[in-house]
Design a protein around this motif. Sequence first.
Motif, PDB file in Angstrom:
ATOM      1  N   ARG A 188       1.826   6.511  -6.953  1.00 48.96           N
ATOM      2  CA  ARG A 188       0.701   7.369  -7.362  1.00 48.96           C
ATOM      3  C   ARG A 188       1.046   8.846  -7.154  1.00 48.96           C
ATOM      4  O   ARG A 188       0.741   9.692  -8.004  1.00 48.96           O
ATOM      5  CB  ARG A 188      -0.558   6.975  -6.593  1.00 48.96           C
ATOM      6  CG  ARG A 188      -1.819   7.618  -7.131  1.00 48.96           C
ATOM      7  CD  ARG A 188      -3.085   7.078  -6.476  1.00 48.96           C
ATOM      8  NE  ARG A 188      -3.074   7.201  -5.028  1.00 48.96           N
ATOM      9  CZ  ARG A 188      -3.029   6.172  -4.176  1.00 48.96           C
ATOM     10  NH1 ARG A 188      -2.998   4.937  -4.639  1.00 48.96           N
ATOM     11  NH2 ARG A 188      -3.032   6.363  -2.878  1.00 48.96           N
ATOM     12  N   ARG A 217       0.974   4.018  -3.014  1.00 50.07           N
ATOM     13  CA  ARG A 217       0.704   5.428  -2.711  1.00 50.07           C
ATOM     14  C   ARG A 217       1.853   6.317  -3.169  1.00 50.07           C
ATOM     15  O   ARG A 217       1.642   7.371  -3.761  1.00 50.07           O
ATOM     16  CB  ARG A 217       0.476   5.596  -1.213  1.00 50.07           C
ATOM     17  CG  ARG A 217       0.091   6.994  -0.819  1.00 50.07           C
ATOM     18  CD  ARG A 217      -0.382   7.021   0.639  1.00 50.07           C
ATOM     19  NE  ARG A 217      -0.558   8.391   1.053  1.00 50.07           N
ATOM     20  CZ  ARG A 217       0.130   8.975   2.017  1.00 50.07           C
ATOM     21  NH1 ARG A 217       1.030   8.284   2.681  1.00 50.07           N
ATOM     22  NH2 ARG A 217      -0.075  10.229   2.336  1.00 50.07           N
ATOM     23  N   GLU A 274       0.831  -1.203   0.000  1.00 55.75           N
ATOM     24  CA  GLU A 274       0.000   0.000   0.000  1.00 55.75           C
ATOM     25  C   GLU A 274       0.869   1.257   0.000  1.00 55.75           C
ATOM     26  O   GLU A 274       0.578   2.229  -0.697  1.00 55.75           O
ATOM     27  CB  GLU A 274      -0.944   0.024   1.214  1.00 55.75           C
ATOM     28  CG  GLU A 274      -1.973  -1.082   1.233  1.00 55.75           C
ATOM     29  CD  GLU A 274      -1.426  -2.417   1.758  1.00 55.75           C
ATOM     30  OE1 GLU A 274      -0.366  -2.430   2.419  1.00 55.75           O
ATOM     31  OE2 GLU A 274      -2.059  -3.452   1.482  1.00 55.75           O
TER      32      GLU A 274
END
Length: 106
Positions: free
Chosen positions: A17, A14, A10
């Motif tokens: 992104r 992130r 995760e």
Amino acid sequence: MKTTTKYSPEFRERAVRMVFENQGEHKTQWSAIVSIASKIGCTGETLRKWVRQAERDQGKRAGLTSSERERLKQLERENLELKRANEILRKAAAFFAQAELDRRPK
């Protein structure tokens, strides 16, 4: 001494992104990577590798995707196991063939 820090998937997603979203605010992708890496607490090179892999997974860059890399690792492990099994069978066959030759005739 090299120390490795494991980042959660995760966290990686992130961070990647964030690079894609903030890339327009920087002159180059590398400057965006360095900027974000310093803010999230990892090295620029680590984040660059994550970004490159994400680009391969999305088809934006040539190379093996994550699933292909995992499949390749699995096949390499299987291949190694089969080579070991073949070597064991080869040695066993040679052992029993020699034992048959050493056996006294009746």
